[in-house]
Design a protein around this motif. Structure first.
Motif, PDB file in Angstrom:
ATOM      1  N   GLY A   7      65.393 -20.106  31.747  1.00 49.08           N
ATOM      2  CA  GLY A   7      66.312 -21.324  32.558  1.00 49.08           C
ATOM      3  C   GLY A   7      65.251 -22.208  33.140  1.00 49.08           C
ATOM      4  N   LEU A   8      64.030 -21.788  33.385  1.00 48.92           N
ATOM      5  CA  LEU A   8      62.883 -22.655  33.677  1.00 48.92           C
ATOM      6  C   LEU A   8      62.313 -23.673  32.752  1.00 48.92           C
ATOM      7  N   ARG A   9      62.411 -23.475  31.730  1.00 53.54           N
ATOM      8  CA  ARG A   9      62.006 -24.202  30.452  1.00 53.54           C
ATOM      9  C   ARG A   9      62.598 -25.592  30.603  1.00 53.54           C
ATOM     10  N   ASP A  10      61.796 -26.555  30.217  1.00 51.43           N
ATOM     11  CA  ASP A  10      62.190 -27.916  29.866  1.00 51.43           C
ATOM     12  C   ASP A  10      63.432 -28.059  29.262  1.00 51.43           C
ATOM     13  N   SER A  11      64.654 -28.876  29.769  1.00 47.25           N
ATOM     14  CA  SER A  11      65.843 -28.743  29.197  1.00 47.25           C
ATOM     15  C   SER A  11      65.821 -29.817  27.931  1.00 47.25           C
ATOM     16  N   TYR A  12      64.760 -30.686  27.895  1.00 46.09           N
ATOM     17  CA  TYR A  12      64.640 -31.439  26.660  1.00 46.09           C
ATOM     18  C   TYR A  12      63.436 -30.971  26.042  1.00 46.09           C
ATOM     19  N   PRO A  13      63.634 -30.924  24.477  1.00 49.90           N
ATOM     20  CA  PRO A  13      62.365 -30.372  23.914  1.00 49.90           C
ATOM     21  C   PRO A  13      61.537 -31.633  23.925  1.00 49.90           C
ATOM     22  N   ARG A  14      60.169 -31.565  24.116  1.00 55.34           N
ATOM     23  CA  ARG A  14      59.028 -32.551  23.909  1.00 55.34           C
ATOM     24  C   ARG A  14      58.822 -32.741  22.349  1.00 55.34           C
ATOM     25  N   VAL A  15      58.842 -34.112  21.808  1.00 53.88           N
ATOM     26  CA  VAL A  15      58.929 -34.097  20.406  1.00 53.88           C
ATOM     27  C   VAL A  15      57.408 -34.678  20.026  1.00 53.88           C
ATOM     28  N   ASP A  16      56.803 -33.935  19.248  1.00 49.48           N
ATOM     29  CA  ASP A  16      55.661 -34.556  18.500  1.00 49.48           C
ATOM     30  C   ASP A  16      55.559 -35.962  17.766  1.00 49.48           C
ATOM     31  N   PRO A  17      54.828 -36.807  18.259  1.00 45.18           N
ATOM     32  CA  PRO A  17      54.906 -38.207  17.683  1.00 45.18           C
ATOM     33  C   PRO A  17      54.848 -38.156  15.979  1.00 45.18           C
ATOM     34  N   GLN A  18      54.040 -37.357  15.630  1.00 43.77           N
ATOM     35  CA  GLN A  18      53.854 -37.142  14.300  1.00 43.77           C
ATOM     36  C   GLN A  18      54.986 -36.613  13.458  1.00 43.77           C
ATOM     37  N   LEU A  19      55.766 -35.594  14.187  1.00 40.41           N
ATOM     38  CA  LEU A  19      56.895 -35.083  13.988  1.00 40.41           C
ATOM     39  C   LEU A  19      58.173 -36.058  13.698  1.00 40.41           C
ATOM     40  N   ARG A  20      58.181 -37.012  14.886  1.00 38.94           N
ATOM     41  CA  ARG A  20      59.226 -38.013  14.950  1.00 38.94           C
ATOM     42  C   ARG A  20      58.928 -39.191  13.815  1.00 38.94           C
ATOM     43  N   ILE A  21      57.558 -39.356  13.409  1.00 36.27           N
ATOM     44  CA  ILE A  21      57.421 -40.283  12.313  1.00 36.27           C
ATOM     45  C   ILE A  21      57.972 -39.383  10.920  1.00 36.27           C
ATOM     46  N   LEU A  22      57.810 -38.464  10.726  1.00 34.03           N
ATOM     47  CA  LEU A  22      58.036 -37.717   9.496  1.00 34.03           C
ATOM     48  C   LEU A  22      59.584 -37.474   9.369  1.00 34.03           C
ATOM     49  N   GLU A  23      60.482 -37.318  10.653  1.00 30.27           N
ATOM     50  CA  GLU A  23      61.751 -37.412  10.422  1.00 30.27           C
ATOM     51  C   GLU A  23      62.551 -38.617  10.111  1.00 30.27           C
ATOM     52  N   GLU A  24      61.885 -39.814  10.616  1.00 26.35           N
ATOM     53  CA  GLU A  24      62.177 -41.193  10.303  1.00 26.35           C
ATOM     54  C   GLU A  24      62.040 -41.489   9.116  1.00 26.35           C
ATOM     55  N   GLU A  25      61.014 -40.781   8.330  1.00 25.65           N
ATOM     56  CA  GLU A  25      60.744 -41.204   6.996  1.00 25.65           C
ATOM     57  C   GLU A  25      61.814 -40.464   5.991  1.00 25.65           C
ATOM     58  N   ASN A  26      61.951 -39.162   6.700  1.00 21.78           N
ATOM     59  CA  ASN A  26      62.810 -38.340   5.849  1.00 21.78           C
ATOM     60  C   ASN A  26      64.373 -38.957   5.817  1.00 21.78           C
ATOM     61  N   GLU A  27      64.606 -39.725   7.092  1.00 20.85           N
ATOM     62  CA  GLU A  27      66.095 -40.326   6.984  1.00 20.85           C
ATOM     63  C   GLU A  27      66.115 -41.423   5.866  1.00 20.85           C
ATOM     64  N   ARG A  28      64.859 -42.371   6.066  1.00 19.00           N
ATOM     65  CA  ARG A  28      64.792 -43.446   5.118  1.00 19.00           C
ATOM     66  C   ARG A  28      64.998 -43.074   3.786  1.00 19.00           C
ATOM     67  N   LEU A  29      64.134 -41.984   3.337  1.00 21.46           N
ATOM     68  CA  LEU A  29      64.249 -41.488   2.009  1.00 21.46           C
ATOM     69  C   LEU A  29      65.778 -40.881   1.304  1.00 21.46           C
ATOM     70  N   LYS A  30      66.546 -40.041   2.372  1.00 23.42           N
ATOM     71  CA  LYS A  30      67.761 -39.704   2.291  1.00 23.42           C
ATOM     72  C   LYS A  30      68.572 -41.033   2.118  1.00 23.42           C
ATOM     73  N   ARG A  31      68.319 -42.159   2.984  1.00 18.77           N
ATOM     74  CA  ARG A  31      69.258 -43.078   2.471  1.00 18.77           C
ATOM     75  C   ARG A  31      69.169 -43.743   1.056  1.00 18.77           C
ATOM     76  N   ILE A  32      67.851 -43.933   0.934  1.00 19.39           N
ATOM     77  CA  ILE A  32      67.476 -44.337  -0.520  1.00 19.39           C
ATOM     78  C   ILE A  32      68.136 -43.453  -1.702  1.00 19.39           C
ATOM     79  N   VAL A  33      67.875 -42.212  -1.452  1.00 21.23           N
ATOM     80  CA  VAL A  33      68.633 -41.327  -2.592  1.00 21.23           C
ATOM     81  C   VAL A  33      70.105 -41.562  -2.440  1.00 21.23           C
ATOM     82  N   ALA A  34      70.743 -41.627  -1.554  1.00 18.87           N
ATOM     83  CA  ALA A  34      72.420 -41.984  -1.421  1.00 18.87           C
ATOM     84  C   ALA A  34      72.689 -43.241  -2.071  1.00 18.87           C
ATOM     85  N   LYS A  35      71.937 -44.150  -1.781  1.00 21.66           N
ATOM     86  CA  LYS A  35      72.334 -45.441  -2.345  1.00 21.66           C
ATOM     87  C   LYS A  35      72.102 -45.248  -3.832  1.00 21.66           C
TER      88      LYS A  35
END
Length: 103
Positions: free
Chosen positions: A53-81
């Motif tokens: 219960g004492l852990r952070d209620s929001y996860p801290r996201v690594d900036p590198q991970l966020r960049i990879l997730e955005e790239e993944n979303e962009r590639l998914k949109r391209i594949v869907a198109k």
């Protein structure tokens, strides 16, 4: 003099709550310069959910991970198109009549 926002890890919060259970909340809140209401909230979270219960209620996201997730979303949109384009083209080919060739 302005107050700076301090951050405490889950382990720090746990040790402070344990100390407040032994010594009393008013003494501990003065020692660590914490508001009594914050200490009370930590204590309630600890008693309700334990150490987790004492852990952070929001996860801290690594900036590198966020960049990879955005790239993944962009590639998914391209594949869907591209999949949509292929589907439209195949439907158009089905509708095109193929008749005998004229010589």
């Amino acid at each position: 003099m302005s107050k700076q926002r301090r951050t405490f890890s889950a382990e720090d919060r746990y040790s402070i709550v344990q100390e407040s259970l032994r010594s009393g909340p008013s003494e501990v809140s003065r020692k660590y310069s914490l508001s009594p209401s914050l200490l009370r909230r930590w204590k309630e979270k600890y008693l309700a959910s334990g150490k987790d219960g004492l852990r952070d209620s929001y996860p801290r996201v690594d900036p590198q991970l966020r960049i990879l997730e955005e790239e993944n979303e962009r590639l998914k949109r391209i594949v869907a198109k591209q999949a949509l384009e292929l589907e439209v083209k195949s439907e158009l080919l089905k509708k095109t009549p193929i008749g005998p060739r004229k010589r």
